[in-house]
Scaffold this active site. Structure first.
Site, PDB file in Angstrom:
ATOM      1  N   CYS A 142       0.817  -1.213   0.000  1.00  0.00           N
ATOM      2  CA  CYS A 142       0.000   0.000   0.000  1.00  0.00           C
ATOM      3  C   CYS A 142       0.856   1.271   0.000  1.00  0.00           C
ATOM      4  O   CYS A 142       1.563   1.515  -0.960  1.00  0.00           O
ATOM      5  CB  CYS A 142      -1.001  -0.027   1.143  1.00  0.00           C
ATOM      6  SG  CYS A 142      -2.397   1.111   0.869  1.00  0.00           S
ATOM      7  N   LYS A 163     -11.990   8.194  -0.885  1.00  0.00           N
ATOM      8  CA  LYS A 163     -11.273   7.014  -0.410  1.00  0.00           C
ATOM      9  C   LYS A 163     -11.756   5.770  -1.148  1.00  0.00           C
ATOM     10  O   LYS A 163     -12.958   5.529  -1.282  1.00  0.00           O
ATOM     11  CB  LYS A 163     -11.476   6.837   1.094  1.00  0.00           C
ATOM     12  CG  LYS A 163     -10.700   5.653   1.674  1.00  0.00           C
ATOM     13  CD  LYS A 163     -10.911   5.520   3.173  1.00  0.00           C
ATOM     14  CE  LYS A 163     -10.085   4.371   3.735  1.00  0.00           C
ATOM     15  NZ  LYS A 163     -10.264   4.225   5.210  1.00  0.00           N
ATOM     16  N   SER A 192      -7.742  -0.013   0.409  1.00  0.00           N
ATOM     17  CA  SER A 192      -8.101   1.011   1.391  1.00  0.00           C
ATOM     18  C   SER A 192      -7.065   2.126   1.298  1.00  0.00           C
ATOM     19  O   SER A 192      -6.036   2.099   1.957  1.00  0.00           O
ATOM     20  CB  SER A 192      -8.125   0.420   2.805  1.00  0.00           C
ATOM     21  OG  SER A 192      -8.421   1.421   3.756  1.00  0.00           O
ATOM     22  N   HIS A 235      -4.406  -4.481   0.059  1.00  0.00           N
ATOM     23  CA  HIS A 235      -4.150  -5.002   1.406  1.00  0.00           C
ATOM     24  C   HIS A 235      -4.580  -6.464   1.501  1.00  0.00           C
ATOM     25  O   HIS A 235      -5.517  -6.805   2.232  1.00  0.00           O
ATOM     26  CB  HIS A 235      -4.912  -4.182   2.447  1.00  0.00           C
ATOM     27  CG  HIS A 235      -4.281  -2.877   2.797  1.00  0.00           C
ATOM     28  ND1 HIS A 235      -3.135  -2.783   3.551  1.00  0.00           N
ATOM     29  CD2 HIS A 235      -4.628  -1.610   2.476  1.00  0.00           C
ATOM     30  CE1 HIS A 235      -2.815  -1.510   3.704  1.00  0.00           C
ATOM     31  NE2 HIS A 235      -3.699  -0.780   3.058  1.00  0.00           N
ATOM     32  N   GLU A 237      -3.218  -8.662   3.072  1.00  0.00           N
ATOM     33  CA  GLU A 237      -2.957  -9.168   4.420  1.00  0.00           C
ATOM     34  C   GLU A 237      -4.100  -8.874   5.389  1.00  0.00           C
ATOM     35  O   GLU A 237      -4.100  -9.375   6.525  1.00  0.00           O
ATOM     36  CB  GLU A 237      -1.657  -8.559   4.961  1.00  0.00           C
ATOM     37  CG  GLU A 237      -1.770  -7.163   5.546  1.00  0.00           C
ATOM     38  CD  GLU A 237      -1.895  -6.055   4.496  1.00  0.00           C
ATOM     39  OE1 GLU A 237      -2.026  -4.876   4.889  1.00  0.00           O
ATOM     40  OE2 GLU A 237      -1.881  -6.369   3.286  1.00  0.00           O
ATOM     41  N   ARG A 249     -14.460   3.440  12.458  1.00  0.00           N
ATOM     42  CA  ARG A 249     -13.581   4.492  12.978  1.00  0.00           C
ATOM     43  C   ARG A 249     -13.821   5.806  12.253  1.00  0.00           C
ATOM     44  O   ARG A 249     -13.935   6.869  12.873  1.00  0.00           O
ATOM     45  CB  ARG A 249     -12.127   4.058  12.807  1.00  0.00           C
ATOM     46  CG  ARG A 249     -11.078   5.085  13.226  1.00  0.00           C
ATOM     47  CD  ARG A 249      -9.756   4.813  12.535  1.00  0.00           C
ATOM     48  NE  ARG A 249      -9.854   4.945  11.086  1.00  0.00           N
ATOM     49  CZ  ARG A 249      -8.984   4.424  10.225  1.00  0.00           C
ATOM     50  NH1 ARG A 249      -7.950   3.714  10.661  1.00  0.00           N
ATOM     51  NH2 ARG A 249      -9.152   4.610   8.925  1.00  0.00           N
TER      52      ARG A 249
END
Length: 313
Positions: A142, A163, A192, A235, A237, A249
């Protein structure tokens, strides 16, 4: 795969509860083999969470790995305890005299900053330069991938309209690379991020090959022909609930985020997300460790500085 860690690393207990084989120092010392030396530069603020994620995806191969964690000396993390960092992390000065079979550079939530304005950019640039002669293959994730593309090849980044968050479909473009061995033609992967490398810059760079891309999310996998530098712009992972945590969040911060794309069943955040990228993630990391690290790494890490250039085929 037996991941070798310090006996009391907190991530070890979490992974063992998931039935993942983690070998402690005591058992590893009784085996007459040389484990691969893997260095992880963890730039994420919640370092213990990232440790679990990375170690989990490294676990699906029979190779033994000796894991070392690296932190920035020029930046003090405020989201991870000093005791954890002091016990389990090293600084660049402590490792720069060694060589490593593989290295992972994680992402960081600092996309809004120009690279040179990042507090630790000079140190990170020094580390990325050091990898050229001290690491067999470096795996960037990323923001770490964006930073690596910029440092090594001058690839600019650009702001996205909003985003990019969710699970996106990608297509394999270059199957001759063993990094993609076992991949389906089309596969899912999480994204992300707020920025991306400029696609035209990537394609204009003769040293880089785009391996997989998405019509919606853009490029995902980019590599050099020799596999010494690998860039993953998403991502893979991530855990099942990572995007959920990020979404909630951002909601609490009043950022009014969009619901992550193709993530919650029925696009309902009250529903448990389905895990649709784990097999691809395991395949990616296993291929990297096997074909780009284990198969070509010098056994005598201190005695070899040159690297083969045909591992991408």
């Amino acid at each position: 795969m037996p991941i070798r860690t310090q006996n009391d690393l907190p991530a070890k207990a979490i992974l063992e509860e998931e039935n993942i084989f983690v070998m402690d120092e005591n058992r590893a010392s009784t085996q007459n083999i040389r484990p691969l030396e893997i260095l992880i530069l963890n730039l994420m603020p919640l370092k213990e969470e990232t440790e679990v994620q990375i170690l989990r995806v490294l676990s699906n191969t029979p190779l033994q790995l000796n894991i070392s964690f690296l932190q920035m000396a020029t930046y003090t993390s405020t989201h991870t305890s000093a005791s954890h960092l002091n016990k389990f992390y090293q600084t660049f000065d402590e490792v720069k005299g060694r060589k490593y079979d593989g290295m992972i550079i994680t992402g960081a939530p600092i996309e809004h900053l120009d690279f040179e304005k990042v507090d630790y950019w000079d140190e990170l640039a020094q580390i990325m330069e050091w990898t050229k002669d001290h690491v067999t293959s470096t795996f960037h994730i990323c923001w770490g991938a964006q930073a690596g593309l910029y440092y090594h090849y001058g690839i600019r980044k650009e702001e996205l309209p909003a985003k990019l968050s969710g699970i996106y479909s990608h297509r394999v473009l270059n199957r001759r690379f063993t990094l993609l061995r076992g991949f389906d033609d089309v596969f899912l992967a999480p994204h992300s991020h707020y920025t991306r490398p400029v696609p035209e810059d990537v394609r204009a760079c003769k040293e880089l090959v785009v391996l997989a891309t998405s019509e919606v999310a853009g490029d995902l996998l980019i590599a050099t022909e020799d596999g010494k530098q690998i860039f993953v712009l998403g991502h893979l992972e991530y855990d099942r609930m990572t995007l959920d945590s990020e979404y909630k969040r951002d909601m609490e911060r009043g950022l009014n985020p969009s619901i992550p794309y193709n993530y919650y069943p029925g696009d309902d955040p009250n529903n448990k997300p389905e895990l649709t990228w784990r097999a691809t993630s395991n395949c990616l990391y296993s291929n990297w460790l096997n074909y780009y690290v284990y198969q070509i790494t010098p056994f005598d890490l201190e005695g070899v500085t040159d690297h083969p250039t045909d591992c991408g085929l």
